[in-house]
Design a protein around this motif. Structure first.
Motif, PDB file in Angstrom:
ATOM      1  N   HIS A  42     -10.239  11.090   1.294  1.00  0.00           N
ATOM      2  CA  HIS A  42      -9.328  10.010   0.901  1.00  0.00           C
ATOM      3  C   HIS A  42      -9.940   9.024  -0.089  1.00  0.00           C
ATOM      4  O   HIS A  42      -9.274   8.075  -0.494  1.00  0.00           O
ATOM      5  N   PRO A  54     -10.786   7.195  -3.257  1.00  0.00           N
ATOM      6  CA  PRO A  54     -10.246   7.166  -4.617  1.00  0.00           C
ATOM      7  C   PRO A  54     -11.374   7.171  -5.643  1.00  0.00           C
ATOM      8  O   PRO A  54     -12.524   6.877  -5.323  1.00  0.00           O
ATOM      9  N   GLN A 111      -4.565   3.281  -7.505  1.00  0.00           N
ATOM     10  CA  GLN A 111      -3.764   4.458  -7.172  1.00  0.00           C
ATOM     11  C   GLN A 111      -3.075   4.328  -5.816  1.00  0.00           C
ATOM     12  O   GLN A 111      -2.110   5.046  -5.543  1.00  0.00           O
ATOM     13  N   ASN A 112      -3.539   3.411  -4.977  1.00  0.00           N
ATOM     14  CA  ASN A 112      -2.948   3.239  -3.651  1.00  0.00           C
ATOM     15  C   ASN A 112      -1.991   2.058  -3.549  1.00  0.00           C
ATOM     16  O   ASN A 112      -1.564   1.705  -2.459  1.00  0.00           O
ATOM     17  N   HIS A 154       0.843  -1.190   0.000  1.00  0.00           N
ATOM     18  CA  HIS A 154       0.000   0.000   0.000  1.00  0.00           C
ATOM     19  C   HIS A 154       0.880   1.243   0.000  1.00  0.00           C
ATOM     20  O   HIS A 154       1.933   1.272   0.653  1.00  0.00           O
ATOM     21  N   ARG A 155       0.460   2.233  -0.723  1.00  0.00           N
ATOM     22  CA  ARG A 155       1.222   3.477  -0.852  1.00  0.00           C
ATOM     23  C   ARG A 155       1.331   4.225   0.470  1.00  0.00           C
ATOM     24  O   ARG A 155       2.344   4.867   0.754  1.00  0.00           O
ATOM     25  N   VAL A 156       0.296   4.142   1.327  1.00  0.00           N
ATOM     26  CA  VAL A 156       0.255   4.916   2.570  1.00  0.00           C
ATOM     27  C   VAL A 156       0.302   4.031   3.812  1.00  0.00           C
ATOM     28  O   VAL A 156       1.085   4.269   4.718  1.00  0.00           O
ATOM     29  N   VAL A 164      -8.357  -2.734  -2.540  1.00  0.00           N
ATOM     30  CA  VAL A 164      -7.565  -1.509  -2.659  1.00  0.00           C
ATOM     31  C   VAL A 164      -7.587  -0.981  -4.089  1.00  0.00           C
ATOM     32  O   VAL A 164      -7.459  -1.738  -5.052  1.00  0.00           O
TER      33      VAL A 164
END
Length: 108
Positions: A46, A48, A73-74, A16-18, A70
């Motif tokens: 938040h 998407p 983009q994440n 996951h990006r975050v 998910v």
């Protein structure tokens, strides 16, 4: 609404990006395909876009295993080469090769 081609495929290891988790993709929706109730649990700032691929993951973090849903983009490719230890992986996949799990019963 335009549907994008998926960047990742079944068997890819991603993170996951975050949030601090990673996982193996076991299904791909070409666009958002979950419930409105689920969608509304995401804080509005938040959320998407729905018109992108969404991925079902056998996910893990430092304390647990779970299934995650998910947006593309994440997600980022996980290039660590480390296996994912989720207990459900063995029922669908076998070997990890070049950052991707191979489906059980599928020739290379």
């Amino acid at each position: 609404m335009t549907v994008k081609e998926a960047k990742f495929a079944i068997g890819h290891v991603v993170r996951h990006r975050v949030h601090p988790f990673r996982g193996v993709i076991f299904d791909v929706d070409p666009e958002f395909s979950n419930s409105d109730e689920w969608w509304e649990t995401i804080p509005e700032e938040h959320r998407p876009s729905k018109d992108q691929p969404f991925y079902h993951l056998f996910a893990e973090n430092d304390t647990s295993y779970y299934v995650a849903y998910v947006s593309e983009q994440n997600l980022l490719a996980d290039d660590s080469g480390e296996p994912v230890d989720h207990p459900d992986i063995g029922g669908m996949f076998h070997t990890l090769e070049d950052g991707r799990y191979r489906l059980s019963g599928v020739a290379h």
